[in-house]
Write a protein that holds these residues in place. Structure first.
Motif, PDB file in Angstrom:
ATOM      1  N   MET A 173      36.411  59.289  33.613  1.00 13.13           N
ATOM      2  CA  MET A 173      37.177  58.574  34.613  1.00 13.13           C
ATOM      3  C   MET A 173      37.986  59.580  35.438  1.00 13.13           C
ATOM      4  SD  MET A 173      39.718  55.325  34.225  1.00 13.13           S
ATOM      5  CE  MET A 173      41.175  56.096  33.612  1.00 13.13           C
ATOM      6  N   ALA A 174      38.031  59.391  36.713  1.00 14.94           N
ATOM      7  CA  ALA A 174      38.730  60.306  37.620  1.00 14.94           C
ATOM      8  C   ALA A 174      40.230  60.023  37.635  1.00 14.94           C
ATOM      9  CB  ALA A 174      38.159  60.188  39.026  1.00 14.94           C
ATOM     10  N   HIS A 175      40.997  61.097  37.733  1.00 16.51           N
ATOM     11  CA  HIS A 175      42.440  60.993  37.914  1.00 16.51           C
ATOM     12  C   HIS A 175      42.701  60.601  39.368  1.00 16.51           C
ATOM     13  CE1 HIS A 175      46.381  62.759  39.007  1.00 16.51           C
ATOM     14  NE2 HIS A 175      46.735  62.275  37.838  1.00 16.51           N
ATOM     15  N   ARG A 176      43.763  59.843  39.600  1.00 17.89           N
ATOM     16  CA  ARG A 176      44.090  59.365  40.949  1.00 17.89           C
ATOM     17  C   ARG A 176      45.522  59.760  41.286  1.00 17.89           C
ATOM     18  NH1 ARG A 176      42.570  55.101  44.530  1.00 17.89           N
ATOM     19  NH2 ARG A 176      44.394  54.129  45.461  1.00 17.89           N
ATOM     20  N   PHE A 177      45.704  60.323  42.494  1.00 19.47           N
ATOM     21  CA  PHE A 177      47.007  60.752  42.976  1.00 19.47           C
ATOM     22  C   PHE A 177      47.148  60.286  44.419  1.00 19.47           C
ATOM     23  CE2 PHE A 177      49.425  64.058  45.302  1.00 19.47           C
ATOM     24  CZ  PHE A 177      50.641  63.956  44.648  1.00 19.47           C
ATOM     25  N   GLU A 178      48.244  59.614  44.743  1.00 22.87           N
ATOM     26  CA  GLU A 178      48.433  59.120  46.105  1.00 22.87           C
ATOM     27  C   GLU A 178      49.284  60.066  46.930  1.00 22.87           C
ATOM     28  OE1 GLU A 178      49.865  55.076  46.047  1.00 22.87           O
ATOM     29  OE2 GLU A 178      47.850  54.329  45.651  1.00 22.87           O
ATOM     30  N   VAL A 179      48.958  60.151  48.210  1.00 22.79           N
ATOM     31  CA  VAL A 179      49.706  60.981  49.154  1.00 22.79           C
ATOM     32  C   VAL A 179      49.753  60.260  50.504  1.00 22.79           C
ATOM     33  CG1 VAL A 179      47.673  62.339  49.831  1.00 22.79           C
ATOM     34  CG2 VAL A 179      49.940  63.306  50.105  1.00 22.79           C
ATOM     35  N   ARG A 180      50.906  60.309  51.130  1.00 21.84           N
ATOM     36  CA  ARG A 180      51.077  59.709  52.456  1.00 21.84           C
ATOM     37  C   ARG A 180      50.929  60.816  53.499  1.00 21.84           C
ATOM     38  NH1 ARG A 180      51.302  54.641  54.221  1.00 21.84           N
ATOM     39  NH2 ARG A 180      52.617  54.084  52.461  1.00 21.84           N
ATOM     40  N   VAL A 181      50.279  60.524  54.616  1.00 24.28           N
ATOM     41  CA  VAL A 181      50.151  61.485  55.715  1.00 24.28           C
ATOM     42  C   VAL A 181      51.405  61.414  56.571  1.00 24.28           C
ATOM     43  CG1 VAL A 181      48.866  62.138  57.780  1.00 24.28           C
ATOM     44  CG2 VAL A 181      47.635  61.312  55.764  1.00 24.28           C
ATOM     45  N   TYR A 182      52.071  62.554  56.676  1.00 25.73           N
ATOM     46  CA  TYR A 182      53.264  62.651  57.521  1.00 25.73           C
ATOM     47  C   TYR A 182      52.898  63.325  58.841  1.00 25.73           C
ATOM     48  CZ  TYR A 182      55.735  61.476  53.256  1.00 25.73           C
ATOM     49  OH  TYR A 182      56.159  60.851  52.118  1.00 25.73           O
ATOM     50  N   TYR A 183      53.783  63.181  59.803  1.00 21.73           N
ATOM     51  CA  TYR A 183      53.558  63.786  61.114  1.00 21.73           C
ATOM     52  C   TYR A 183      53.261  65.278  60.989  1.00 21.73           C
ATOM     53  CZ  TYR A 183      54.287  65.042  65.996  1.00 21.73           C
ATOM     54  OH  TYR A 183      54.125  65.523  67.253  1.00 21.73           O
ATOM     55  N   GLU A 184      53.983  65.970  60.114  1.00 20.90           N
ATOM     56  CA  GLU A 184      53.789  67.419  59.939  1.00 20.90           C
ATOM     57  C   GLU A 184      52.400  67.781  59.417  1.00 20.90           C
ATOM     58  OE1 GLU A 184      55.552  67.865  55.404  1.00 20.90           O
ATOM     59  OE2 GLU A 184      56.818  68.433  57.080  1.00 20.90           O
ATOM     60  N   ASP A 185      51.672  66.814  58.856  1.00 20.45           N
ATOM     61  CA  ASP A 185      50.324  67.055  58.333  1.00 20.45           C
ATOM     62  C   ASP A 185      49.258  67.019  59.422  1.00 20.45           C
ATOM     63  OD1 ASP A 185      51.236  67.129  55.622  1.00 20.45           O
ATOM     64  OD2 ASP A 185      51.225  64.933  55.579  1.00 20.45           O
ATOM     65  N   THR A 186      49.632  66.567  60.614  1.00 18.13           N
ATOM     66  CA  THR A 186      48.635  66.341  61.663  1.00 18.13           C
ATOM     67  C   THR A 186      48.614  67.472  62.686  1.00 18.13           C
ATOM     68  OG1 THR A 186      50.148  65.039  63.024  1.00 18.13           O
ATOM     69  CG2 THR A 186      48.837  63.841  61.403  1.00 18.13           C
ATOM     70  N   ASP A 187      47.513  67.540  63.417  1.00 12.90           N
ATOM     71  CA  ASP A 187      47.365  68.554  64.465  1.00 12.90           C
ATOM     72  C   ASP A 187      47.604  67.921  65.837  1.00 12.90           C
ATOM     73  OD1 ASP A 187      45.051  67.134  65.076  1.00 12.90           O
ATOM     74  OD2 ASP A 187      43.694  68.652  64.285  1.00 12.90           O
TER      75      ASP A 187
END
Length: 133
Positions: free
Chosen positions: A1-15
């Motif tokens: 079974m795969a481990h799951r981790f959540e992350v939110r995309v913030y403005y600083e993550d974008t180009d």
């Protein structure tokens, strides 16, 4: 079974185009790997302090499939493929709901105090193969 981790995309993550900058996917999967190891009960700080052992990325094969954008809630999955003598192979993916946006095969190597490859400690190997504590 795969481990799951959540992350939110913030403005600083974008180009400039408003999509997640390609290198940030590597940061997302790094965070997920760290949490995967932590949740299995492996204390990487202690392993380094007591045995001088660290895990380093040796190789990443990455496929950028679809763009993530500002404010997306993403899930990073991590699945063990193989534990070899000194290496660990993982499959990682970034998902938005049921849509796979990014996929990577990651090869880690276990390094000793001199920076050379050493065998994955038996206790770490056992916990990884068992899927955690």
């Amino acid at each position: 079974m795969a481990h799951r981790f959540e992350v939110r995309v913030y403005y600083e993550d974008t180009d400039l185009a408003g999509i997640v900058y390609y290198a940030n996917y590597l940061k997302f999967i790094e965070r997920a790997r760290s949490e995967w190891v932590r949740e299995m009960g492996v204390d990487q700080g202690r392993l380094r302090a007591e045995a001088g052992i660290v895990f380093a990325v040796r190789r990443v094969e990455a496929d950028y499939l679809r763009p993530a954008v500002f404010d997306d809630l993403l899930a990073v999955t991590t699945a063990l493929v193989e534990v070899g003598g000194a290496r660990i192979v993982l499959d990682q993916a970034v998902w938005r709901g049921q849509e796979r946006l990014f996929a990577a095969r990651v090869v880690l190597v276990c390094l000793g105090p001199e920076g050379r490859a050493v065998r994955v400690p038996e206790a770490v190997r056992a916990v990884m193969l068992a899927g955690g504590v």
